[in-house]
Enzyme design. Sequence first.
Site, PDB file in Angstrom:
ATOM      1  N   ASP A 116       0.854  -1.181   0.000  1.00  0.00           N
ATOM      2  CA  ASP A 116       0.000   0.000   0.000  1.00  0.00           C
ATOM      3  C   ASP A 116       0.890   1.230   0.000  1.00  0.00           C
ATOM      4  OD1 ASP A 116      -2.441  -1.423   0.126  1.00  0.00           O
ATOM      5  OD2 ASP A 116      -2.263  -1.628   2.293  1.00  0.00           O
ATOM      6  N   ASP A 135      -7.141  -1.276  -4.372  1.00  0.00           N
ATOM      7  CA  ASP A 135      -8.200  -0.963  -3.405  1.00  0.00           C
ATOM      8  C   ASP A 135      -9.155   0.088  -3.971  1.00  0.00           C
ATOM      9  OD1 ASP A 135      -6.888  -2.662  -1.611  1.00  0.00           O
ATOM     10  OD2 ASP A 135      -5.776  -1.010  -0.692  1.00  0.00           O
TER      11      ASP A 135
END
Length: 191
Positions: A116, A135
């Site tokens: 991330d 995401d």
Amino acid sequence: MLILTVIAAAALLADQVTKHLALAALENREPVRLLGGAVYLTVTRNSGAAFSLASDYTWVFPIIATAVVGWIGWLALRLRSRSWAVALGLVLGGALGNLVDRLFRAPGPFVGHVVDMISVFHPRGEVFPVFNLADSALVCGVSLAVLLELTGRQRDGTRPSRTGAVSATGDGHDGVAAAAQEAATNGRELR
């Protein structure tokens, strides 16, 4: 089906390229502040879901992602709506992006940590979880799918009319032909 495939491939490619760039440019560095601190670029590895939930059950996420990919593949065979193709393409691309991490990143297959790199309002994700493009694609695709469901748009490109009959949505179908068919069904002449 072409739209779904192109969008899924674009989402997957964008996700993997940004993860590669983030690892190359941001690892072992302080977060990069953008837009006056509204966005930060930083690298984290997430073994769980959002907010690092269920980090002890990392092996479950590839199974869920594989089921989602299979379900979308099955739906794609019957898909006739461009809007649904966009929604499912985003979900598919996002699911595949994070599945690639789960399968091929350390510490090993089926337990890999997702990379991330986008944090909002705080450099270390204390306001909102740090996320990636996969995401974002998932959230946008699921949001669009919910909107399509709430507005009655079917995956075959139709939606129920006010009278209960099925009519074209205008997303690739001939609305005049659908109106004529509905009028004929109801015993009226179309003028």
